[in-house]
Design an enzyme around this catalytic site. Sequence first.
Site, mmCIF file in Angstrom:
data_model
loop_
_atom_site.group_PDB
_atom_site.id
_atom_site.type_symbol
_atom_site.label_atom_id
_atom_site.label_comp_id
_atom_site.label_asym_id
_atom_site.label_seq_id
_atom_site.Cartn_x
_atom_site.Cartn_y
_atom_site.Cartn_z
ATOM 1 N N ASN A 9 5.668 2.996 -2.563
ATOM 2 C CA ASN A 9 5.131 2.105 -1.540
ATOM 3 C C ASN A 9 6.224 1.084 -1.217
ATOM 4 O OD1 ASN A 9 3.771 0.221 -0.033
ATOM 5 N ND2 ASN A 9 2.394 -0.455 -1.672
ATOM 6 N N LYS A 11 6.350 -1.087 1.057
ATOM 7 C CA LYS A 11 5.835 -2.347 1.622
ATOM 8 C C LYS A 11 6.664 -2.738 2.856
ATOM 9 C CE LYS A 11 4.032 -3.407 -2.890
ATOM 10 N NZ LYS A 11 3.552 -4.388 -3.824
ATOM 11 N N HIS A 95 -4.999 -1.251 -0.285
ATOM 12 C CA HIS A 95 -4.069 -1.977 -1.163
ATOM 13 C C HIS A 95 -4.517 -3.439 -1.271
ATOM 14 C CE1 HIS A 95 -0.453 -3.734 -2.806
ATOM 15 N NE2 HIS A 95 -0.093 -2.513 -3.166
ATOM 16 N N GLU A 97 -2.948 -6.071 -1.235
ATOM 17 C CA GLU A 97 -2.308 -6.992 -0.284
ATOM 18 C C GLU A 97 -3.023 -6.950 1.073
ATOM 19 O OE1 GLU A 97 1.668 -5.512 -0.884
ATOM 20 O OE2 GLU A 97 1.605 -6.313 -2.913
ATOM 21 N N GLU A 167 -4.655 -0.120 -9.482
ATOM 22 C CA GLU A 167 -3.600 -1.122 -9.510
ATOM 23 C C GLU A 167 -4.188 -2.490 -9.857
ATOM 24 O OE1 GLU A 167 -0.041 0.174 -6.861
ATOM 25 O OE2 GLU A 167 -1.458 -0.901 -5.627
ATOM 26 N N GLY A 173 3.981 -6.311 -8.793
ATOM 27 C CA GLY A 173 5.164 -7.118 -8.469
ATOM 28 C C GLY A 173 5.432 -8.246 -9.433
ATOM 29 N N SER A 212 3.981 -2.684 -11.487
ATOM 30 C CA SER A 212 5.189 -2.869 -12.296
ATOM 31 C C SER A 212 5.582 -1.618 -13.088
ATOM 32 C CB SER A 212 5.030 -4.083 -13.222
ATOM 33 O OG SER A 212 4.879 -5.269 -12.459
#
Length: 255
Positions: A9, A11, A95, A97, A167, A173, A212
């Site tokens: 991904n 991003k 996701h 985000e 996730e 991250g 991560s």
Amino acid sequence: MRHPVVMGNWKLNGSKEMVTDLIKGLNAELAGVEGVDVAIAPPVMFLGLAEELLSDSKIILGSQNVDVNANGAFTGDISPVMLKEFGATHIIIGHSERREYHNESDEFVAKKFGFLKEHGLTPVFCIGESDAQNEAGETEAVCNRQVDAVINALGVDALNGAIIAYEPIWAIGTGKAATAEDAQRIHAAIRAHIAEKSEEVAKNVVIQYGGSVKPENAAAYFAQPDIDGALVGGAALDAASFAAIAKAAAEAKKA
Ligand code: PGA
């Protein structure tokens, strides 16, 4: 037997030059690697370029989002028909985000899920709990609620051929990855929850871990029976690191 899937991904990262270099690097690093499906999701702007660079490659092209209309007066939206035209098949939805910065609800994500299926595309359906939910012991309840949004709207069979990416938000991250044992426990719980509706679907659905994942910790995840691959952010931006993760999945799931 479930087939492992490792997906990058990217991003909101990249430029024409970076996309070109990274895909060329991945084509070289991953040539001849068998036993794992490898997918990348560059920013949608670069799908045409990526499609060209992948023309002789086994790497699967994906994308990071889709909207819920195919065409028409929907300024700024992303159409599944257009994704398909560029050869993108594996589409990340839900996701954290997007849930956080774009207020995407469980129901809206489920709608996207159904829309992708309708267009013959593969949803890479992200779920996972926040730090506070994790601290409160709500991880399984949150994951079940997110999965149920799809099952209730579309039926359990909609998960056939789809990919779930677990996730934990606190691991994305941050460098603070879940331990392989903790991730395995949650993956097994998600699978058991789906099995309450259909053992067959639960047995076959690919559940990736994300948060991560690095070359250093990847093998430990893939050694777990219910972890079928990874959704990789930061480490997917480096060809050697991402290829090492994909190779670890192929190796671990060989038996
Ligand atoms: P990360 O991101 O690997 O950088 O933690 C994973 C993701 O957000 O999919």
